[in-house]
Structures are given as C-alpha cells and as structure tokens.
Design a protein around this motif. Structure first.
Motif, PDB file in Angstrom:
ATOM      1  N   ARG A  24       0.971  -1.114  -0.019  1.00 34.22           N
ATOM      2  CA  ARG A  24       0.025   0.017   0.000  1.00 34.22           C
ATOM      3  C   ARG A  24       0.727   1.266  -0.105  1.00 34.22           C
ATOM      4  O   ARG A  24       0.494   2.178  -0.787  1.00 34.22           O
ATOM      5  CB  ARG A  24      -0.952  -0.062   1.392  1.00 34.22           C
ATOM      6  N   HIS A  25       1.984   1.258   0.757  1.00 34.83           N
ATOM      7  CA  HIS A  25       2.819   2.429   0.702  1.00 34.83           C
ATOM      8  C   HIS A  25       3.518   2.603  -0.614  1.00 34.83           C
ATOM      9  O   HIS A  25       3.592   3.691  -1.233  1.00 34.83           O
ATOM     10  CB  HIS A  25       4.115   2.311   1.813  1.00 34.83           C
ATOM     11  N   LEU A  26       3.744   1.531  -1.337  1.00 34.88           N
ATOM     12  CA  LEU A  26       4.144   1.587  -2.662  1.00 34.88           C
ATOM     13  C   LEU A  26       3.103   2.131  -3.788  1.00 34.88           C
ATOM     14  O   LEU A  26       3.554   3.033  -4.425  1.00 34.88           O
ATOM     15  CB  LEU A  26       4.631   0.048  -3.295  1.00 34.88           C
ATOM     16  N   GLU A  27       1.820   1.641  -3.421  1.00 30.42           N
ATOM     17  CA  GLU A  27       0.853   2.273  -4.450  1.00 30.42           C
ATOM     18  C   GLU A  27       0.741   3.907  -3.990  1.00 30.42           C
ATOM     19  O   GLU A  27       0.381   4.699  -5.186  1.00 30.42           O
ATOM     20  CB  GLU A  27      -0.517   1.743  -4.037  1.00 30.42           C
ATOM     21  N   LEU A  28       0.882   4.208  -2.786  1.00 29.76           N
ATOM     22  CA  LEU A  28       0.752   5.571  -2.427  1.00 29.76           C
ATOM     23  C   LEU A  28       2.044   6.529  -2.697  1.00 29.76           C
ATOM     24  O   LEU A  28       2.066   7.687  -2.456  1.00 29.76           O
ATOM     25  CB  LEU A  28       0.016   5.665  -1.100  1.00 29.76           C
ATOM     26  N   SER A  29       2.935   5.764  -2.881  1.00 27.04           N
ATOM     27  CA  SER A  29       4.464   6.445  -3.036  1.00 27.04           C
ATOM     28  C   SER A  29       4.752   7.162  -1.914  1.00 27.04           C
ATOM     29  O   SER A  29       5.241   8.212  -1.839  1.00 27.04           O
ATOM     30  CB  SER A  29       4.261   7.275  -4.448  1.00 27.04           C
ATOM     31  N   GLN A  30       4.618   6.728  -0.613  1.00 29.28           N
ATOM     32  CA  GLN A  30       5.071   7.151   0.546  1.00 29.28           C
ATOM     33  C   GLN A  30       6.672   7.050   0.549  1.00 29.28           C
ATOM     34  O   GLN A  30       7.083   6.159   0.292  1.00 29.28           O
ATOM     35  CB  GLN A  30       4.477   6.618   1.638  1.00 29.28           C
ATOM     36  N   ASN A  31       7.291   8.161   0.871  1.00 25.23           N
ATOM     37  CA  ASN A  31       8.755   8.416   1.125  1.00 25.23           C
ATOM     38  C   ASN A  31       9.388   7.740   2.303  1.00 25.23           C
ATOM     39  O   ASN A  31      10.398   6.771   2.169  1.00 25.23           O
ATOM     40  CB  ASN A  31       9.195   9.783   0.881  1.00 25.23           C
ATOM     41  N   ILE A  32       8.922   7.896   3.534  1.00 27.72           N
ATOM     42  CA  ILE A  32       9.376   7.452   4.418  1.00 27.72           C
ATOM     43  C   ILE A  32       9.553   6.005   4.798  1.00 27.72           C
ATOM     44  O   ILE A  32      10.667   5.307   5.121  1.00 27.72           O
ATOM     45  CB  ILE A  32       8.915   8.014   5.808  1.00 27.72           C
ATOM     46  N   PRO A  33       8.417   5.150   4.411  1.00 24.72           N
ATOM     47  CA  PRO A  33       8.605   3.673   4.202  1.00 24.72           C
ATOM     48  C   PRO A  33       9.848   3.044   3.366  1.00 24.72           C
ATOM     49  O   PRO A  33      10.385   2.301   3.562  1.00 24.72           O
ATOM     50  CB  PRO A  33       7.310   3.334   4.058  1.00 24.72           C
ATOM     51  N   ALA A  34      10.005   3.784   2.104  1.00 25.67           N
ATOM     52  CA  ALA A  34      11.043   3.472   1.276  1.00 25.67           C
ATOM     53  C   ALA A  34      12.463   3.639   1.947  1.00 25.67           C
ATOM     54  O   ALA A  34      13.478   2.804   1.889  1.00 25.67           O
ATOM     55  CB  ALA A  34      10.940   4.230  -0.002  1.00 25.67           C
ATOM     56  N   VAL A  35      12.590   4.703   2.925  1.00 28.26           N
ATOM     57  CA  VAL A  35      13.713   5.027   3.452  1.00 28.26           C
ATOM     58  C   VAL A  35      13.927   3.972   4.400  1.00 28.26           C
ATOM     59  O   VAL A  35      15.053   3.333   4.843  1.00 28.26           O
ATOM     60  CB  VAL A  35      13.946   6.408   4.235  1.00 28.26           C
TER      61      VAL A  35
END
Length: 753
Positions: free
Chosen positions: A429-440
């Motif tokens: 879901r974070h990938l779908e929404l393109s959230q930055n902090i989870p990727a970090v």
C-alpha cells in the motif's frame, strides 16, 4: 619470444621504409594518394538500415546513412590561424618540418608496440591521419603502416603543407555527425568557423581525440581540461603569447548548440531511433575493433553496411503520433518541457520505438533525451532500488507493515509529498501511494551497498556513482537518498526501461539494444546482439513485484495510465520541485518509460501527465493484438491481505489486495481487528516468520466460507482471487489530478513524490 619477434618485424619495417624512401614506392604499394584525394567524395559506400516486417519476416529498408551529409568545405583562407595552429600543436608539432613522417614519433610508437603497450601514443602525423581518413583503412598491422608511410611521403611531394592541413581540417570527425571544422563550429558554437575565438579554436581542436569524451556540450569540464593543455602547448611553441594563453583559459567557451548547416538543403533528418543505432554501432565498433570514435564513424558511414534494427514500425508510429504533436504536452509555446519515451520488448531487450524529444526533429545526431540524458528518477526508482531487492533478500513481503511516521537520520529528515503521514500500512500500500518514509526505512534494513550493487550489477545501470572526487569533493550514490531517487548524475530512460523489463521477464535482465546485427559489404557479420538473459532476481521476486505494481495503476498514483481490461502495472516518479516527472509501466507485451522535464532542470507546473502520455502510446500498440500472460512460477503462495493489518483478510476488512509470497513467508493469521497489527518492519512478530507448513488449530472449512476475526489460516477458507482482479478499495485513490509532488518543504534536493 613475442618481443623478439616484434623486434625482428620492426627491423624489417625500418629496412622496408628506408628502401621505399629511396625508391619512392615499395613493391606492392604503388602510391595513388592524389587519386584518393581526387576521389574523396566518391569513396563512400552507403550503409542501409532495415527493420524486420513481423508478418513476412523480411527486411524492409528504414533509412540510409552516408558520410558527406554533414560536411561543408571551407578554404584555409577562411579558417582562423589559431585553429590551424591548435591542431598542429596538439596533433603534430613538427608538421611544418617533416616530410610526411615524424621519425621520432614513429620509432617511439614502434617501441611501444614491441613492449605490447596498448596505451601507446600515436605515431601518425597529420599527413598520415589524412591518408587514413580518406582510405578508411584502420587495421593495425606493419603492412598497412608501411603503405600509409609511403603514401604520406609521396603525398607531401605533391601537395603543399597548407593544402594538406586544409584537407585534414575538412575531413576530421568531431562527433554529433559533424565532419570538418565548419559543421563543428556551426554545431558547437552556432557560428561560422572564421568567427571562432582563440579559446573556441583550442576547444574544437580538443574534441577530435575522443568526440564523446571531449564534447563541450555534454562534457564541458573534460573539454576545458583538454583545451587548456592545447593552449599551453600553443604558447610553448610560440603560436600565442603567455598572456593570450592565460586570458583564453580564463574565458568561458560560450557553447551554444546550433543546427548543422548542410551542403544540400534537402538532406533528410534522421530519426531519434536512427541516431541511437548509429551511436550504438559506433560504440560497438570501437570496442570490438579497437578504433577511435572518428575511425568507427567513418567506417560506418562509408562501409556499405547492412544494419538490422529492432524497430517495430507500428510502435514507432504510435510514438511519433504523440510526440510530434506538441499540443499533447503541457506548457505554452516556447516554454514547453521536453519529454522522452522508450518502448521495449521485455523478453529480448530489443527497443521497438523511441522518442528523444517532442516536436519535429530538425537535426541528425542531435541530443537524444531518451538515451543520453541523465535525469533524477524520483520515486520511479523505488521498485528497482528498494522493494525488489528487499523482497529478493527476504527483508520484506508485500504484507510487511511499515510505520509511515516522522523520522530523522542525522541531519536528514525525509518528508512525504504534501506533508503528513499514513501510519501503519503494508509495503504494497505504501508503494501504491508512493510514500517516501517507508522506502527510506526499507533501505535502512536492506543497506545502501546491497541496493547499489543490485542496481549496477543485477539491473545494468551504468550512470550511478560508487564514489569519486569532483572539484575536491567526494560524491557517491551510496546513501539513503538513493531510495527516493536522489542520485549524483541520474539515470536514462533507456536503462530505467530495461530495469522494469525484468519484472515481466521472470527476473531475467537483457541489455537494451537497437540493432540485432551488422553485415559488411562482403556479407560478413561484423557485429551481433544476441538475446542473453542474465538472472537479476528470482522468478518469484519478479512476479511479486509486477503484481504489486498493478496496484499503482488500479489504486494508487498511476490510475490515469489504466488500459482498461489489459493487464498493466507501473510506477510514477516526481522529483523535488517538480523538475523531473516519470511513468514507468508494463504490460505482458511491452515495457515503456516516459520522462518529462526541461533541458535545463527547472520546476514544472500542473500535475504529472506522464501516465497519460504512456497510455496514449500503449493503447494503440495493443489494439487488435493478442495479449500475452505473465506465467506464475512455482514456489509462490497467493493470499488476500488486509492492507491495514498485513494479515490474511477476514470479513471485517474493507481494504484488501491479492498478494503473492514466497513459500514460507506468507502471513498465517487472519486479521482480528484494525487496532491489532501484524508484523511490521523491525518488529518481532510471529507473522513475519511463520511458514506454510504451520498447521491450523481449527478444522477445515469450505472454500466459500468467510473466516472469523482472529481465526488462524486454513488453506480451505482462504479466498483465491485471480491475478489482476480489481479489489474494491474504499480509501482515497490518487490519480494524475492529485497533489503528487506538491507541498514539498524544499529542504531536500532528492526525489520526492
């Protein structure tokens, strides 16, 4: 023994040379230098580029290339003396004194050859280089060298020094399709050669050694370094004063790319695809045959080659219909950003179509934004640099819960686009929404070294910087900002497209290519690009990733790229201050990348239209075509997952997705409530560690039953949904009209979305 053999060859060469000087010619090498000069413009053998008709499997002519398209003759009277002297200073300082051969340099080159030094300096004089430019003979052998020396000596008896240097400056290659000093001055400085300044003369003379490396437009600093070497040499030889030298070094080159003036007004402008083919063939000839860029280009333009391209005319037509109409792109007239696109066959790496810019193309071998521009990828890099390697190395699964909350790493405090936080959601879901902090956070667990190696060693990226000193400062892409697309130089659309192709091709990487083979006039295969699959990630990781990326189009930031019933996935990308925008997407048939931004990066207004551009090309190239399927590999388990808890969905879950897991990594508990979460990144939870071999404590139920909250998973009560099924989503679903990329605090330069 090898050195001794070479010494004997040198002795024989010297003896033969001495005899030739006395006799004026060597038996078997009857000199025809003047005939060669007279026939200069009749020596070219046109090379033909073909594409393969998919219905008949027969080659169809696509374009023709020949050398004299980009050459405008200029008499020595109209060439600045500083330019002539710059070439003499750097290429052949004893040009005015020798008789065609510089014995000191020739013997030095032979000695280097004896010792096997591949980095030996050239022994050829300007006269010898002229002979080589005209004949196109580049093989490295004593036989050819003797013939070249004999021709140079005899040519000097028949032509004056001014005639030789004039001919030389009108035949040398400067890159970007420019042959001769006039077209080079037109292209690099937008002026006539007679108007070049001292600093520009030295700059132009510096290009010849390696036109790509010393191109003043794309590698200004490298060209400036070479220019200053030439100016120093000119001062040392007395062509200019030390004051003139110092002043020229201190002035800006004022590079201004212009259109190359042609000696024929009706010369056809080559397409971006043809430009890319020429660049690739020249590069490969240089590598295979140990040629300089000028020599390789000369051989291509005069060698009568048959080049078999990878282009699909239907794909290219669809691209041209969009990209040649500037109304399809935002911005007012005169202030439109540029854009580029590459469409690739994911199973072969063959590029089927490309656009290197918008609008009508006006010059051959100009700058290609699809293959040459290095731009910041923003969030489009996340699937490649973060999520794929993290799944490959079993750090996360699509259902891993990651807490999107404020984080500070040293002095760096990454932000999400628009501010705010989404809290605890699945990685998918974070990938779908393109959230930055989870990727970090995922990158922290993965480590920057593993991510960098995955990008460069597994996915073939060549523009990333491991670590080097520039202007006294260490620069590297091995930092957490890589997770958000913050790179030293950037990436190309071509290499990004090849990276995404691995998700469709079962985790196999193929180098992107524009041609399959090159055949010379005698029917011999000179170059060949065979399909060579290289394992970049497991089949399971690739399938999981492509499935996750379908959610971006169905429920995330890329909904405007939807192709309806055609199975598709992808990822958007937007950098800080909206200086670069992307959409990378795929179907089972093709993978394609779209980039947009100004040539000199600056902020763009409005929303990211790259998904719409992608759709406008991909829709017609799939119309009427059989849509392939992406086969599910063995070793995967399918589950419907609650996107809030990360556990197997129960009847109370409203936000669900069908996810795939490597056997042994799937969640083993049903969602009990949305206040009690499953495994999260860095948490110690049984859900992250349980395997499919774990027995259920409850009796089996029918496949149609609905599990109760908190029930442990039983294979019979897990709803199986086919890949690509659009699960209803009650959360907000951003599209191209969302505020993606807006609201950035401005305290970071790296890509944010």
């Amino acid at each position: 023994m090898r050195i001794l053999a070479r010494v004997l060859i040198v002795i024989l060469v010297i003896a033969a040379l001495a005899a030739s000087v006395i006799a004026g010619a060597v038996v078997g090498f009857i000199d025809n230098s003047m005939d060669l000069i007279a026939e200069e413009y009749n020596l070219d053998f046109t090379s033909i580029i073909y594409y393969i008709d998919e219905e008949t499997n027969q080659p169809v002519e696509m374009d023709r290339i020949h050398r004299n398209e980009n050459r405008v003759w200029v008499d020595i009277e109209n060439i600045p003396e500083n330019l002539t002297n710059a070439f003499i200073a750097i290429e052949d300082e004893r040009f005015r004194d020798h008789k065609g051969v510089d014995l000191k340099r020739t013997f030095g080159a032979f000695l280097q050859w004896i010792t096997g030094n591949k980095n030996s300096y050239g022994g050829s004089t300007i006269t010898q280089q002229l002979i080589k430019n005209i004949t196109g003979e580049n093989d490295v052998s004593p036989t050819r060298k003797i013939q070249e020396i004999v021709r140079a000596i005899n040519l000097e008896k028949k032509m004056s020094k001014d005639q030789i240097i004039e001919m030389y400056m009108n035949t040398i290659y400067f890159g970007a399709g420019c042959h001769g000093v006039q077209t080079a001055a037109n292209y690099y400085f937008s002026k006539d050669v007679k108007d070049l300044t001292l600093e520009q003369c030295a700059s132009l003379a510096g290009v010849v050694k390696a036109p790509t490396t010393y191109n003043p437009a794309t590698n200004y600093e490298k060209n400036k370094e070479r220019q200053e070497v030439i100016l120093t040499k000119m001062a040392k030889l007395g062509y200019i004063s030390q004051q003139e030298c110092d002043e020229a070094k201190g002035r800006n080159l004022n590079v201004k790319i212009g259109e190359v003036k042609k000696d024929k007004e009706d010369v056809k402008v080559q397409s971006y695809f043809v430009d890319a083919i020429i660049t690739d063939v020249v590069r490969d000839l240089m590598e295979k045959e140990n040629l300089t860029e000028g020599e390789a280009t000369n051989r291509l333009y005069t060698g009568g080659f048959k080049i078999y391209s990878t282009m699909n005319p239907d794909v290219q037509k669809a691209i041209d219909n969009v990209y040649q109409n500037t109304a399809n792109f935002p911005g007012s007239s005169g202030n439109k950003p540029q854009s580029a696109m590459v469409v690739m066959d994911p199973y072969t790496g063959q590029i089927k179509g490309m656009a290197g810019g918008i609008g009508k193309k006006t010059v051959s071998r100009g700058f290609n934004m699809a293959t040459q521009a290095k731009r910041q990828p923003g969030s489009a890099i996340k699937p490649l640099a973060v999520y794929a390697p993290a799944i490959e190395y079993n750090i996360i699964t699509p259902a891993t819960i990651i807490n999107d909350a404020k984080i500070k790493i040293g002095d760096w405090e990454p932000k999400n686009s628009g501010g705010g936080y989404k809290g605890r959601l699945t990685a998918r879901r974070h990938l779908e929404l393109s959230q930055n902090i989870p990727a970090v956070k995922v990158m922290q667990e993965l480590t920057v070294d593993k991510s960098f190696d995955f990008m460069t060693k597994n996915l073939g990226f060549t523009t990333m910087v491991a670590g080097e000193t520039r202007n006294g400062k260490l620069v590297t892409d091995k930092s957490l900002s890589m997770s958000l697309g913050g790179l030293t130089d950037g990436v190309t659309v071509k290499e990004m497209t090849a990276g995404y192709a691995t998700f469709v091709n079962g985790g196999q990487y193929n180098k992107p290519v524009t041609y399959t083979k090159v055949i010379d006039a005698n029917g011999k295969i000179v170059l060949e690009n065979k399909v060579e699959n290289k394992r970049a990630m497991s089949e399971q990781t690739a399938f999981i990733m492509q499935n996750m990326l379908t959610g971006v189009i169905k429920n995330g930031t890329g909904t405007s790229a939807s192709l309806g019933d055609i199975y598709a996935g992808g990822k958007t990308g937007t950098t800080n201050s909206n200086k670069d925008r992307w959409f990378m997407g795929f179907t089972p048939n093709y993978v394609a990348g779209v980039w947009m931004g100004y040539e000199i990066p600056k902020a763009m207004s409005g929303s990211n239209v790259c998904p719409k551009i992608w759709k406008s090309v991909m829709q017609p190239i799939h119309d009427g075509k059989t849509i392939k399927t992406i086969p599910e590999p063995d070793g995967l388990v399918k589950r419907t997952i609650c996107q809030i808890s990360g556990r197997v969905a129960s009847k109370s879950c409203s936000t669900t997705r069908v996810d795939y897991f490597k056997e042994g990594t799937q969640p083993m508990k049903y969602c009990s409530s949305h206040s009690s979460y499953g495994s999260s990144l860095g948490d110690d939870d049984d859900d992250k560690k349980t395997s499919s071999s774990k027995k259920s404590s409850k009796p089996s139920s029918s496949s149609s039953s609905t599990p109760e909250p908190g029930e442990e998973l039983n294979e019979n009560n897990q709803n199986n949904v086919s890949p690509g099924t659009n699960i209803p989503n009650e959360e907000e679903t951003p599209d191209d009209n969302s505020t993606e990329g807006d609201g950035n605090t401005g305290d970071t330069w790296y890509g944010e979305e």
